[in-house]
Write an enzyme that holds these catalytic residues in place. Structure first.
Site, PDB file in Angstrom:
ATOM      1  N   HIS A   1       0.818  -1.207   0.000  1.00 33.73           N
ATOM      2  CA  HIS A   1       0.000   0.000   0.000  1.00 33.73           C
ATOM      3  C   HIS A   1       0.855   1.262   0.000  1.00 33.73           C
ATOM      4  CE1 HIS A   1      -3.903   1.960   0.842  1.00 33.73           C
ATOM      5  NE2 HIS A   1      -3.127   2.891   1.360  1.00 33.73           N
TER       6      HIS A   1
ATOM      7  N   HIS B   1     -10.722   2.018  -1.532  1.00 32.91           N
ATOM      8  CA  HIS B   1     -10.906   1.493  -0.182  1.00 32.91           C
ATOM      9  C   HIS B   1     -11.731   0.217  -0.302  1.00 32.91           C
ATOM     10  CE1 HIS B   1     -10.807   2.952   4.240  1.00 32.91           C
ATOM     11  NE2 HIS B   1      -9.626   2.612   3.822  1.00 32.91           N
TER      12      HIS B   1
END
Lengths: 256, 959
Positions: free
Chosen positions: B216, B302
Site C-alpha cells: 500500500h 478502499h
C-alpha cells in the site's frame, strides 16, 4: 450598517458561498466562529444581519440543527434575542433554518411549536425545485417578490412538521413564505416536487415581524445565472434566482 | 456512578426506538434535562427515562433486537451527547452510548431471529446486539453493563521479537501471523539488519518496517523488475504509435524495470507541460489553474474495508482521499466516486459464506460516500457504477478529491527542531493493520481476524480539521504537512522525517481510551488525523488556533538532524531505526508475467429484436440510470457546479462530465470525467487501458473541456500479481496507459494500485476481480459558458456522428442481454483519435454545438436513446449514413462500442461552422431531432430497425 455575520460552527459548511452571495449583493460578509461570539471577542451587536448557513452543525447527531441551537441558547441567548428584537435581519438556510426552528426563534420565540424531521423518502435529496412566494408575507427577505422561484435543495431532514393550531396561526400571519409547487404551480406534498413531504409544501417560514427567515432551499447555491440547471436550454439570465433574497436582506439591513 | 436508559420513540407509528445509555455522577434531574434539552424533539418524539436497573427490571413484551456499537467503535452521536452535556452545564456525564431497538414480528424460533438480525439489522463486525424473543432482565443487564465496561488498565510494554538466527519458515510464520504481509526476502533483509546490529527488533520496529514496506505504501509490484512473456503476437503494430506494446511483442519477451517508472512516469516526463506542477511526488497531483491558483487531484481505493463493513469502508475511503488533498495544502472542492459491485439480483443461494450480498454492499457503500462527502460540504460531481459477478466478494470503491490552493502555498520544508504536531481525531485501536491488510487476499473468515482494520468515520471532526488547517496554511504556520493514513503515525512521521530524523513521545498522543500498547498507538490508522511540522516560534499560535475551533492539536515530538527514527513511550524505547534502512532497505521484487490471449466467445444467434435489445441494454445495471444514488449526494454545495451530474429537460439524463467554476469572480472552469470498462479488460487489458483513457477524454471533450489541457490519473485494481497471468494483464494495462498518454499528450499526474483483490472461499477456490483500470480526467476550460450538455435541445436540429465505427462488439454491454459479443475488443486508433478530440473541442469552442454525447457502453443505440429522452425530443437517424471504413451490418453499426465517437446536435444555421471546424475528421450527418417523442433508427435499406416511444425507453433505463 452593512456588515453581515456569517456564523461558522463545527460542521457548518455553506459559509463560504453564503458570504460570496452577500458580497455580490453589496454587503460586507464576515465569517465568524460561534466560539468567538461566546467568548466575547466578537460582538453580534456590531453586525447588521446574521446568516446561519447550511451544513451539518455538530454532525446533526441529535437531530438536524439541535446541537447548534442548544449552543446558541446557552451561550448567546440574550445577544440573539436583542438582535431579533431590534428588527435586524436573520436568515437561516437549510441547516440554519433547522437551527432557527430548534432555538424557537421560528416560528416565534418558543421552542417546541414546530420541527423539521427526516424526509418522507428516507433519503437525502439534492435537486432543484420550484417555490411559490407568498407576496403577502411580512418577510423582509422576499419583499416585492411574487410568483415562483427556482432553487436547489440538499437535505435529509427537511420535512416541516407542526400542529394544526400553529399551522393556522402561521397561515393567518402570512408566516409561510415559500412553498414547494407542483407543475400546475400549486403547493404540493407530492414527491419529488416536494422533496421532503413537508406539511402543505412548506419550504420556509418567517417570524411574525418578518425579520427572521428560514428556508430549506439554498439561495446561496443559486446566485450566478450559470448555477441554474436549465441555462443551456432556456438561455442565461442576468443573475441567479437566489440573488433577490440576499439583496432584499442587505437593503433591509441598511434601514434598521 | 449511576446509569440511566433514555428511550426516544418517534410519534409516527414505527417499529424502532433510539436508546441512550448514560452513565456518570448523574442525578435524575440531570437525566431529565439531558432528555428534554438534547435527546428528544417534542414535536416528533416521545421520550421516557429510567435508572438502568429499574428499566431492565420491567419486562419487554415481544421479540426485540437492541443494537449497540461494539466497545471501541466510533459512536459519533454519543460523542456529541458528551459535548452537548458540557454545553448545558452538566458535568457529571462520563459515558454515553447510543443503541437502536427494533421490534420484530418474528416467529417462535430465536435462532431464526438471530439469523434475520445478522442479515438485515446489524453488522456483527462493528455492532453487538441483545436479541431475544422475551427479555430476561439478568441477561439484559449484563449486555448493558458490558457496553459501559472500560478497557482494563495495563502496563505499556515493548516486546522483542526473536528474529536473529531463525529459519526461513519461521520468518514466514512471523510475517503471516502478525499480518505483516512481508515476503520471505524482506523478512530475511530485516533479520540480517538486526543481526548486524546485534539485537532483536522490537514489536514496534517490525511493525514500522511492515507498514513502510507495505504494498500500500511502497507499491512494490509497480517497482518490481518484471520478466514478461506472451503466447502469440499482437499482429502488425506501428511502434511509433504503440511503442510499449511493440516492446512486449519482442521475440524473447521483455524485461520491465518497474511499471511505475517504465510506463507511467516516463510517459508523463515525455508529455509534461508548463502547467504541470507536481506528478507522482506529493499526496496528490497538482496543475496550475491560472496565475494565482493551483488544482490538485487524487483518487484512492478502499476496497477490502468496504467488503467487510460497506458503510464504514466507503465512509473512511472518502475521508482518506480528502486528507490526501488537504495534505497538499488544498481546499477540497469536489469528490468523485466510482463503484464496482456484484449484480444486485444475485440469488442468496449463490453467495459464498462470509460475503455480504451485493445489494447490502451497495446500500452501505453509497450511504458511506453520501454521509462523508455531504457532511464535509464537498460536491460529488462525477462518478460511475459498474457491475460484474467478479466483484461480488471484492467490491471496488474508488474515491477521488479535487482541491484548490493559492499557488505556492504548499510548503515542503521540514527543518530539524520543528515540532511534530498531530491534529484532529484521537488515536484508538481502530484501523490497525489497514496498510498490510490491503495486501492480503480476502477469505471467508477475514472478517474475524482483521476486524480492527474496519472503521467508522467522523466527518465533522475532519471538517473542523480542514477549517483550521486552511487558516494555518494562509498564516504560514507549518513547514510541512501530511495525512495520517495507511500505517498511521509510523508512516506519516517516517515519511516527513526521511531526510532529517525524528523523535516521538507516544505518551503524549491523545487516545480514545486506555489500553493501547505503544506499538498500537504508533501504527493505528485511526481516522481524521493530520500531521504537521511546525517551526518552534509558530507552535503556540497553531495550538491556539486549533483550540479556538474545538480541534485537538498536540505536540508529540520534533524532527532531528541525526537521521534516526526514535520512538519512546516514557522510558521505553519503542523504535530506534535508521531512516536510511527504513526507506531504502527493502527488497526489489522480481516477478514473472505470462500473457495468453483470451479465447474468442462462441458465435451467437444473430436474429435479435433491436427494439427489445435496446430496452434490455438500457435496463442493464451498467447502463441504467444511477439517479437514485446520485440524488443522495450533494452535488451543489460550494455553489460551483455549473454542469450537473444529471442533465436535460427533467434534470435526470446521464451527463457526460461535471463542470465546476471554483472561483466566483472568474468563469474559468474545471471539467471532470472518467473511463472504466472491465469487460474489455477480460479480453485484453492493453486495449482496455486505451479505451479507458479515450473514454475519460471523450467525457471531457463532450462537455466542452480542452483535451490539450487535460491531466489524468490511473487506478489499477487487480488480482494477485504473484500469479503470472494476473501480472501479465497488469503489464499490458500499464503499457496501454503509456502509449495512450504519449499519443494524446495527456500526462498522468497521480496513480494508485490496489492488488490482491482475490477471494478464497471456504473450499479454497480462488476468485480474482476482473482486470480493472479507472482513468480519471481533469481538464481546464477558459469559460464555463462554453461548456455544453448531452440532452437534445430543439426539433429540426441536425444530428452528426463524429468518428469512425468498426465492428467491435467484444465486451459490448448489449452482448450481456441477448445481443452479439463478437470478441473484437474496441481498439482505439491512436493515429486519429487525438485529432478527433481536438476537432470536436474546436467545434464546441466555436459555439457550433447544441449538445454532444459520447458513445460508450451500448454504442450508438444507447447514446441516441439517452440524448433523446434526456432532452425530451425524438431523433430520426439513418444507419446508412454512419461513417465507416468498410461496409458493416446494421447490427454492428447499432451496437459496436468503437471508441472516439460523439453524437452531436447542431442547429441548421451552425452547420457550416461546425463542418468547417471538423475539417478532415471522419464525420457524417446521420439524422435530425424531431418533435415527436420517438427514437427512430432506420437500417441500411431505410426500414425502421428501432422505432420506440421515448417514455418506454426512459422507463426501461430508469427501471
Amino acid at each position: 450598517m452593512t456588515k453581515v455575520l456569517v456564523l461558522r460552527a463545527p460542521g457548518i459548511n455553506c459559509d463560504a458561498e453564503a458570504a460570496e452571495a452577500l458580497e455580490l449583493a453589496g454587503a460586507t460578509a464576515e465569517r465568524v466562529h460561534v466560539n468567538r461570539l461566546a467568548e466575547g471577542s466578537v460582538q453580534l451587536a456590531d453586525y447588521g444581519m446574521l446568516l446561519i448557513p447550511g451544513g451539518f452543525a455538530y454532525g446533526d447527531h441529535l437531530g438536524a440543527g439541535r446541537m447548534l441551537a442548544v449552543d446558541l441558547i446557552y451561550r448567546l441567548r440574550e445577544d440573539l434575542s436583542r438582535f431579533v428584537a431590534d428588527g435586524r435581519p436573520v436568515l437561516g438556510i437549510c441547516n440554519g433554518f433547522q437551527v432557527l426552528v430548534k432555538t424557537g426563534l421560528l416560528p416565534s420565540d418558543n421552542v417546541g411549536q414546530a420541527t423539521l424531521i427526516d424526509n418522507a423518502s428516507g433519503n437525502y435529496e439534492c435537486r432543484w425545485i420550484k417555490l411559490g412566494l407568498n407576496s403577502a408575507s411580512p418577510c423582509i427577505f422576499t419583499q416585492g417578490l411574487s410568483g415562483t422561484l427556482d432553487l436547489p435543495v440538499g437535505h435529509g431532514e427537511g420535512r416541516f412538521l407542526t400542529d394544526q393550531a400553529t399551522f393556522e396561526k402561521l397561515q393567518a400571519n402570512n408566516q409561510i413564505v415559500v412553498q414547494y409547487l407542483d407543475q400546475a404551480d400549486q403547493p404540493t406534498m407530492e414527491y419529488p416536487a416536494n422533496p421532503n413531504g413537508a406539511l402543505h409544501g412548506i419550504a420556509g417560514i418567517c417570524n411574525p415581524a418578518g425579520n427572521v427567515f428560514g428556508l430549506m432551499p439554498h439561495p446561496d447555491r443559486a446566485f450566478l445565472p450559470q448555477h441554474h440547471p436549465q441555462w443551456r436550454r432556456r438561455g442565461l439570465d442576468k443573475e441567479g434566482p437566489g440573488m433577490a433574497i440576499f439583496r432584499n436582506g442587505v437593503r433591509a439591513m441598511a434601514l434598521v | 456512578m449511576s446509569a440511566y436508559l433514555v428511550t426516544v420513540c418517534p410519534r409516527e407509528a414505527d417499529n424502532h426506538e433510539r436508546l441512550y445509555l448514560l452513565a456518570g455522577d448523574l442525578s435524575s434531574e440531570d437525566v431529565q434535562r439531558l432528555t428534554l434539552e438534547l435527546l428528544h424533539d417534542p414535536v416528533a418524539h416521545t421520550a421516557t427515562w429510567q435508572a438502568l436497573d429499574a428499566e431492565l427490571a420491567a419486562p419487554k413484551a415481544g421479540a426485540l433486537v437492541e443494537i449497540a456499537f461494539r466497545p471501541g467503535v466510533t459512536d459519533n452521536e454519543a460523542e456529541t451527547i458528551l459535548v452537548g452535556a458540557r454545553h448545558i452545564g452538566i458535568t457529571g456525564l462520563k459515558q454515553a452510548k447510543t443503541l437502536r431497538r427494533v421490534y420484530v414480528s418474528a416467529g417462535q424460533d430465536e435462532a431464526v431471529l438471530r439469523q434475520y438480525a445478522g442479515e438485515h439489522l446489524l453488522n456483527d463486525l462493528i455492532e453487538t446486539a441483545y436479541i431475544t424473543l422475551e427479555a430476561r432482565s439478568a441477561e439484559r443487564l449484563q449486555f448493558y453493563q458490558h457496553l459501559l465496561q472500560l478497557p482494563a488498565p495495563h502496563t505499556p510494554t515493548v516486546t522483542r521479537v526473536a528474529l536473529r538466527g531463525v529459519s526461513d519458515s519461521e520468518l514466514e510464520r512471523i510475517s503471516r501471523e502478525g499480518i505483516l504481509a512481508l515476503s520471505l526476502a524482506e523478512m530475511q533483509a530485516v533479520r540480517d539488519y538486526f543481526e548486524d546490529l546485534g539485537r532483536d527488533p522490537t514489536d514496534g520496529e517490525l511493525e514500522t518496517l511492515a507498514q513502510t514496506w507495505s504494498e500500500h505504501c511502497r507499491h512494490k509490484t509497480f517497482r518490481a523488475t518484471i520478466s514478461y512473456q506472451q503466447t502469440g503476437s499482437d499482429g502488425a503494430i506501428d511502434p511509433a504509435l504503440h511503442p510499449a506494446l511493440a516492446e512486449l511483442n519482442a521475440a524473447n519477451g521483455a524485461t520491465i524495470n518497474g511499471l511505475l517508472n517504465h510506463y507511467l512516469r516516463s510517459a508523463t516526463d515525455a508529455v509534461s507541460n508548463a502547467a504541470l506542477l507536481s506528478a507522482f511526488v506529493d499526496n496528490a497531483g497538482i496543475v496550475a489553474f491560472d496565475e494565482n491558483y493551483e488544482i490538485s487531484f487524487k483518487v484512492e481505493t478502499h476496497n477490502h474495508p468496504s467488503a467487510l463493513e460497506p458503510f464504514g469502508g466507503a465512509n473512511t475511503g472518502v475521508g482518506g482521499v480528502v486528507r490526501d488533498v488537504l495534505g497538499v495544502s488544498a481546499k477540497p472542492i469536489a469528490v468523485t466516486d466510482v463503484l464496482c459491485f456484484g449484480y444486485p439480483d444475485l440469488p442468496e443461494s449463490e453467495l459464498s459464506q462470509g460475503v455480504l450480498h451485493p445489494r447490502r454492499i451497495r446500500e452501505g457503500v453509497v450511504a458511506g460516500v453520501r454521509d462523508y462527502g455531504n457532511k464535509l460540504g464537498i460536491p460529488n460531481v462525477n462518478g460511475a457504477v459498474w457491475y460484474d459477478h467478479g466483484y461480488t466478494a471484492n467490491p471496488l470503491v474508488f474515491c477521488g478529491t479535487l482541491g484548490i490552493a493559492p499557488r505556492g502555498s504548499h510548503p515542503r520544508g521540514v527543518q530539524p527542531g520543528d515540532a511534530i504536531v498531530v491534529i484532529g481525531g484521537r488515536t484508538g485501536r481502530d484501523g490497525i493493520h489497514g496498510a498490510t491488510f490491503s495486501s492480503v487476499e480476502l477469505t471467508h473468515d477475514t472478517a474475524e481476524t482483521v476486524g480492527a482494520a474496519v472503521q467508522i468515520g467522523d466527518p465533522v471532526t475532519e471538517k473542523t480539521v480542514i477549517d483550521v488547517l486552511l487558516q494555518a496554511r494562509d498564516l504560514g504556520l507549518y513547514s510541512a504537512i501530511t495525512d495520517c493514513g495507511a500505517g498511521g503515525l509510523s508512516s506519516a512521521v517516517g515519511e516527513m522525517g526521511e531526510e532529517t530524523g525524528a523523535v516521538v513521545e507516544l505518551r503524549d498522543v491523545p487516545l480514545k481510551y486506555a489500553g493501547l500498547q505503544p506499538w498500537e498507538i504508533w501504527i493505528s490508522e485511526a481516522q481524521e488525523r493530520m500531521v504537521v511540522s511546525v517551526p518552534p516560534q509558530n507552535v503556540q499560535t497553531l495550538l491556539d488556533l486549533c483550540r479556538g475551533e474545538d480541534v485537538e492539536a498536540t505536540v508529540i515530538g520534533h524532527f532531528t538532524a541525526d537521521g534516526v527514527l526514535t520512538v519512546k513511550h516514557n522510558q521505553l524505547t519503542v523504535v530506534e531505526l535508521d531512516m536510511a534502512f527504513l526507506h531504502s532497505g527493502g527488497v526489489q521484487f522480481k516477478l514473472n508475467a505470462a500473457w495468453q490471449p483470451a479465447a474468442k466467445p462462441a458465435a451467437k444467434p444473430a436474429n435479435v429484436d433491436h427494439n427489445a435489445l435496446l430496452k434490455a441494454t438500457l435496463g442493464q445495471p451498467i447502463v441504467a440510470s444511477n439517479e437514485n444514488i446520485v440524488r443522495t449526494y450533494d452535488h451543489e454545495v460550494q455553489a460551483a457546479t455549473v454542469l450537473k451530474p444529471l442533465v436535460g429537460v427533467d434534470e435526470d439524463g446521464p451527463g457526460d462530465a461535471g463542470v465546476l467554476q471554483p472561483l466566483v469572480d472568474s468563469r474559468r472552469g474545471v471539467v471532470l470525467g472518467c473511463g472504466l470498462n472491465p469487460l474489455y479488460g477480460k479480453i485484453d487489458p492493453y486495449w482496455m487501458a486505451l479505451a479507458a483513457v479515450d473514454e475519460a477524454l471523450r467525457n471531457i471533450v463532450a462537455a466542452g473541456g480542452d483535451p490539450e489541457q487535460t491531466w489524468i490519473l490511473d487506478n489499477f485494481c487487480w488480482g494477485d500479481p504473484k500469479l503470472p497471468d494476473r501480472l501479465a494483464g497488469l503489464v499490458r494495462a500499464s503499457a496501454g496507459c503509456h502509449d495512450a498518454a504519449l499519443a494524446y499528450r495527456t500526462p498522468f499526474i497521480s496513480g494508485k494500485d490496489s492488488l490482491n483483490n482475490e477471494y478464497r472461499d471456504a473450499e479454497g477456490k480462488r476468485v480474482a476481480i476482473p482486470p480493472t483500470l479507472l482513468i480519471s480526467a481533469m481538464a481546464l476550460v477558459p469559460d464555463v459558458l462554453q461548456t455544453i450538455s448531452m440532452d437534445a435541445k430543439a426539433a429540426g436540429n441536425a444530428i452528426y456522428l463524429v468518428g469512425l465505427t468498426h465492428d467491435e462488439r467484444g465486451g459490448a454491454v448489449s452482448g450481456l442481454v441477448g445481443g452479439i459479443d463478437n470478441g473484437a475488443v474496441p481498439k482505439v486508433n491512436l493515429a486519429t483519435a487525438p485529432s478527433v478530440h481536438k476537432a470536436m473541442h474546436a467545434a464546441i469552442r466555436a459555439n457550433s454545438v447544441r449538445a454532444c454525447h459520447d458513445l460508450s457502453e451500448g454504442g450508438l443505440a444507447v447514446a441516441a436513446a439517452e440524448m433523446a429522452f434526456a432532452g425530451g425530443f425524438g431523433l430520426s437517424l439513418e444507419l446508412s449514413a454512419v461513417p465507416t471504413s468498410t461496409a458493416l451490418s446494421a447490427d454492428a453499426l447499432l451496437w459496436s462500442e468503437s471508441a472516439t465517437r460523439f453524437l452531436v446536435e447542431v442547429a441548421p444555421e451552425q452547420a457550416a461552422n461546425f463542418e468547417a471546424q471538423l475539417g478532415t475528421i471522419a464525420y457524417a450527418k446521420i439524422g435530425h431531432v424531431i418533435a415527436e417523442p420517438r427514437l427512430i433508427i432506420n437500417d441500411l435499406a431505410g426500414q425502421a430497425l428501432i422505432d420506440s416511444d421515448l417514455a418506454a425507453l426512459k422507463a426501461a433505463w430508469q427501471a
